[in-house]
Design a protein around this motif. Structure first.
Motif, short mmCIF file in Angstrom:
data_model
loop_
_atom_site.label_atom_id
_atom_site.label_comp_id
_atom_site.label_asym_id
_atom_site.label_seq_id
_atom_site.Cartn_x
_atom_site.Cartn_y
_atom_site.Cartn_z
N ALA A 284 0.81 -1.22 -0.13
CA ALA A 284 0.17 0.07 0.13
C ALA A 284 0.90 1.27 0.02
CB ALA A 284 -1.01 -0.14 1.33
N VAL A 285 1.76 1.08 0.76
CA VAL A 285 3.02 2.41 0.58
C VAL A 285 3.31 2.77 -0.57
CG1 VAL A 285 4.83 3.56 1.72
CG2 VAL A 285 3.32 2.29 3.18
N ARG A 286 3.80 1.28 -1.02
CA ARG A 286 4.49 1.28 -2.49
C ARG A 286 3.48 2.02 -3.55
NH1 ARG A 286 2.95 -0.16 -7.08
NH2 ARG A 286 1.68 -1.99 -6.24
N ALA A 287 2.15 1.55 -3.60
CA ALA A 287 1.33 2.11 -4.41
C ALA A 287 1.05 3.68 -4.18
CB ALA A 287 -0.04 1.55 -4.22
N GLY A 288 1.10 4.29 -3.03
CA GLY A 288 1.04 5.76 -2.60
C GLY A 288 2.21 6.36 -3.19
N PHE A 289 3.44 5.67 -2.98
CA PHE A 289 4.74 6.31 -3.41
C PHE A 289 4.59 6.61 -4.86
CE2 PHE A 289 9.12 5.88 -4.80
CZ PHE A 289 9.68 6.71 -3.89
N GLU A 290 4.10 5.56 -5.59
CA GLU A 290 4.09 5.55 -6.97
C GLU A 290 3.15 6.43 -7.70
OE1 GLU A 290 5.31 2.34 -9.60
OE2 GLU A 290 5.11 0.92 -7.80
N GLU A 291 2.37 7.06 -7.01
CA GLU A 291 1.49 8.16 -7.41
C GLU A 291 1.87 9.43 -7.66
OE1 GLU A 291 -2.07 8.92 -4.58
OE2 GLU A 291 -2.69 6.95 -4.59
N THR A 292 3.13 9.45 -7.07
CA THR A 292 4.11 10.63 -7.60
C THR A 292 5.45 10.19 -8.11
OG1 THR A 292 5.08 10.97 -5.11
CG2 THR A 292 3.03 12.16 -5.93
N CYS A 293 5.81 9.11 -7.72
CA CYS A 293 7.18 8.59 -8.25
C CYS A 293 7.15 7.28 -8.62
CB CYS A 293 8.25 8.75 -7.03
SG CYS A 293 9.89 8.30 -7.65
N PRO A 294 6.74 6.95 -9.87
CA PRO A 294 6.69 5.28 -10.37
C PRO A 294 8.03 4.92 -10.40
CG PRO A 294 5.53 7.43 -11.86
CD PRO A 294 6.14 7.98 -10.90
N LEU A 295 8.06 3.73 -9.90
CA LEU A 295 9.23 2.72 -9.84
C LEU A 295 9.28 2.04 -11.29
CD1 LEU A 295 8.81 1.22 -6.25
CD2 LEU A 295 10.25 3.22 -7.15
#
Length: 176
Positions: free
Chosen positions: A98-109
């Motif tokens: 879930a944190v990864r998904a939120g992070f990727e809202e602004t910084c896609p991995l």
């Protein structure tokens, strides 16, 4: 001088030293992957004491404490942010995802970055417990130095038991 695969001294117990040694062994291949990952300046300390949220606690509106900012792999910022909320939960992989998904809202991995999320989370935790043990040996009266130590050890124990490929798949796919 300790060998490269030896855990640091000052650890609370032999069993925790053995756990850290298992992580050191498991994290060995990460050293080969890190140079190929994206690098940049990151905050490196996004935890519940340093993240500012809006009134309804749904959106991050700022960060405090840039003293740990460093130039390193970008995915490490995600690892730091994901490690702490994964403490003391039934399904830490779901929380990390879930944190990864939120992070990727602004910084896609990139795919290669997603593949190492569990390892960089574990690396953060391992670094944290090792530093905590060392610093608390130097100053046993400072309780702040060990504030996250118990839940970090517990999370390291839970994560080492999960197959790395399974963990990577769940983190990459859940919460998308």
């Amino acid at each position: 001088m300790a060998s490269r695969s030896s855990p640091p001294t000052h650890l609370p117990s032999r069993s925790l030293a053995a756990l850290l040694a298992r992580w050191i062994e498991r994290l060995g291949p990460l050293g080969e992957a890190l140079p190929g990952l994206r690098h940049g300046v990151i905050h490196n300390d996004a935890n519940d004491h340093n993240v500012l949220v809006d009134d309804d606690a749904r959106s991050v509106v700022g960060l405090l404490d840039f003293g740990d900012a460093v130039h390193t792999v970008v995915v490490n910022d995600l690892a730091v942010a994901a490690a702490y909320p994964a403490f003391d939960v039934d399904d830490p992989l779901a929380v990390i995802a879930a944190v990864r998904a939120g992070f990727e809202e602004t910084c896609p991995l990139r795919t290669d970055e997603r593949a190492v999320v569990i390892e960089v989370v574990a690396l953060r935790l391992a670094t944290s417990v090792a530093l905590s043990a060392h610093q608390s040996a130097l100053d046993p009266t400072d309780s702040y130095l060990t504030v996250s130590e118990t839940p970090a050890w517990a999370l390291l124990e839970r994560l080492i038991a999960i197959d790395p490929a399974t963990a990577a798949a769940r983190i990459a796919e859940e919460a998308t």
